[in-house]
Enzyme design. Structure first.
Site, PDB file in Angstrom:
ATOM      1  N   CYS A   1      34.692  52.768 161.501  1.00 60.51           N
ATOM      2  CA  CYS A   1      33.330  52.676 160.982  1.00 60.51           C
ATOM      3  C   CYS A   1      33.295  53.028 159.500  1.00 60.51           C
ATOM      4  CB  CYS A   1      32.409  53.625 161.743  1.00 60.51           C
ATOM      5  SG  CYS A   1      32.085  53.113 163.437  1.00 60.51           S
TER       6      CYS A   1
ATOM      7  N   ASP B   1      27.557  62.844 165.248  1.00 60.50           N
ATOM      8  CA  ASP B   1      27.652  61.607 166.010  1.00 60.50           C
ATOM      9  C   ASP B   1      26.443  61.348 166.902  1.00 60.50           C
ATOM     10  OD1 ASP B   1      30.000  60.833 164.879  1.00 60.50           O
ATOM     11  OD2 ASP B   1      31.270  61.222 166.616  1.00 60.50           O
TER      12      ASP B   1
ATOM     13  N   ARG C   1      35.958  58.989 153.690  1.00 56.38           N
ATOM     14  CA  ARG C   1      36.493  59.975 154.620  1.00 56.38           C
ATOM     15  C   ARG C   1      37.980  60.145 154.315  1.00 56.38           C
ATOM     16  NH1 ARG C   1      34.517  58.530 160.544  1.00 56.38           N
ATOM     17  NH2 ARG C   1      35.175  56.421 160.034  1.00 56.38           N
TER      18      ARG C   1
ATOM     19  N   ARG D   1      33.377  49.798 170.418  1.00 56.09           N
ATOM     20  CA  ARG D   1      34.469  50.710 170.061  1.00 56.09           C
ATOM     21  C   ARG D   1      34.388  52.000 170.853  1.00 56.09           C
ATOM     22  NH1 ARG D   1      34.229  53.100 165.044  1.00 56.09           N
ATOM     23  NH2 ARG D   1      36.100  54.143 165.800  1.00 56.09           N
TER      24      ARG D   1
ATOM     25  N   ASN E   1      36.639  60.538 171.489  1.00 55.51           N
ATOM     26  CA  ASN E   1      37.303  61.289 170.420  1.00 55.51           C
ATOM     27  C   ASN E   1      38.479  62.110 170.923  1.00 55.51           C
ATOM     28  OD1 ASN E   1      35.619  60.315 168.391  1.00 55.51           O
ATOM     29  ND2 ASN E   1      34.112  61.929 168.683  1.00 55.51           N
TER      30      ASN E   1
END
Length: 430
Positions: free
Chosen positions: A117, A307, A122, A399, A23
């Site tokens: 995802c 997460d 979102r 990913r 991230n």
């Protein structure tokens, strides 16, 4: 079709090295656009999202070269377009950071709506609200492309209606080279936001307050090249910790920042797992005594990270008693629960709550990864089962997890990546 094949039933033991934070990397790489010189980024995770964003920058004219497995050289000075609308852009969520970086550097951006995802809506409305507060005009073109432009971005106060990691980082990027001061209130506080701020400040930006809910950015006119190392991935660390606990093993995790894991390690201790911390490592030992059930509620940092929710759900399946997970960040993140139920899990979903009746026997079944972290949960569940589990849609897992097969194998797991063609099976990377 590529799949992971897991033969479970054995505890994990050994040592695993954690890669750089996904991230952080997917924001820092496009942030190099803001720089007026080349940069070298180290501790980059070798994952598909990093490959995608690197290819996107190359398509836009930037020079991107992999120095070694964990280092990238990026020269943004040859960028020849502010448009990124290819299928590569649509293939990853974090491509929206191109908007903030391009708008900040060039005053214009044209970027396809992102993919990644799929676990609920979102929206990027908070991102656009921030850009507009800085003076940009934004519009949605053909329902698929965001265009933003401004002759000169000017600093302003931005209050985020919801705590949003992506919006906080994107507004930071745009504000770095705006005229005057920008103040982001109700900002997200995750470690990768601090890492992005540290990276930008190292290039000459003036950002203060990252890690708090008020971030102040004073725009600068020039940003110089640097060499920068990305923080370790707290979610990858939490994933291997869950796998060790779920199999009642004992592993040492290296290349971590223990402070970033505090909300996670607190839950392990509540379960009765022994955690021993070192400067940049920790040992998690679940061999000592029976584990206790616990409840999880996801929250923005410094709360429990969303997460890590699917991985903990897979762990809680192994502990007798009723545990409750409250997903308080994303709607519809429980799509993966039906896959766990195929393995014999007793889990019911009521709105934001997942109620887990743990300790029931699991059986091997073909399952799929519905998203990145759900895929990790499938591996953790499979490791608990005395049998062979096949996991499909593994592109989601790749990913965000570097060398996931090799790392689990180093801990004693029986896992392989195979390619199926009709009735034939070929192991990949054997």
């Amino acid at each position: 079709m590529e799949k992971f094949v897991v033969t479970g039933g054995k505890p994990l033991f050994g040592e695993v090295n954690i890669s750089g934070a996904k991230n952080a990397a997917v924001a820092i790489i496009p942030a190099v656009i803001l720089c007026d010189e080349p940069c070298q980024i180290e501790n980059i995770p070798n994952i598909s999202d990093v490959s995608l964003i690197s290819k996107i920058l190359q398509q836009m004219g930037a020079k991107v070269r992999r120095i070694n497995k964990s280092s990238l050289y990026i020269d943004p000075t040859s960028l020849h377009t502010c448009s990124a609308v290819t299928d590569l852009v649509r293939g990853m969520r974090a491509s929206y950071y191109l908007l903030g970086a391009l708008l900040g550097k060039y005053g214009q951006a044209k970027v396809a709506l992102p993919g990644g995802c799929n676990f609920g809506v979102r929206p990027i409305d908070q991102h656009l609200k921030g850009f507009e507060a800085l003076g940009a005009d934004t519009k949605l073109v053909d329902g698929a492309i965001i265009e933003a432009e401004c002759e000169q971005l000017e600093g302003n106060h931005v209050y985020l209606d919801v705590v949003s990691v992506g919006a906080t980082m994107n507004i930071m990027l745009a504000a770095c080279r705006a005229k005057g001061q920008t103040v982001i209130e109700n900002a997200a506080r995750e470690p990768h936001i601090v890492d992005l701020a540290n990276f930008l400040n190292s290039m000459g930006a003036d950002i203060r307050g990252a890690g708090t809910d008020v971030i102040k950015i004073r725009g600068v006119s020039y940003m110089h090249g640097i060499t920068y190392s990305i923080i370790p991935d707290q979610i990858e660390a939490g994933t291997y910790m869950c796998a060790a606990a779920a199999t009642r093993g004992c592993i040492t995790i290296t290349n971590i920042t223990p402070k970033h894991l505090e909300s996670i390690t607190a839950k392990f201790r509540e379960m009765g797992v022994k955690i021993t911390e070192y400067d940049e490592a920790l040992t998690i030992d679940a061999t000592q005594k029976p584990l206790k059930r616990c409840n999880i509620k996801t929250m923005p940092h410094p709360g429990f990270p969303t997460d890590c929710q699917p991985q903990f759900t897979a762990l809680l399946m192994s502990i007798p008693g009723t545990s409750i997970v409250n997903e308080n960040v994303w709607d519809n993140r429980y799509q993966y629960i039906s896959e766990l139920i195929r393995m014999g899990a007793h889990i019911s979903v009521e709105g934001r709550l997942a109620i887990i009746e743990g300790g029931t026997p699991l059986t091997a079944a073909p399952v799929k990864a519905t998203d990145l972290r759900a895929g990790a949960a499938m591996i953790i569940a499979a490791l608990q089962i005395n049998g062979v589990t096949e996991i499909s849609s593994i592109q989601y897992i790749e990913r965000g997890y570097e060398d996931v097969v090799e790392k689990f194998r180093s801990l004693g797991a029986d896992i392989k990546k195979v390619y199926y063609t009709g009735d034939n099976e070929e192991e990949l990377g054997a």
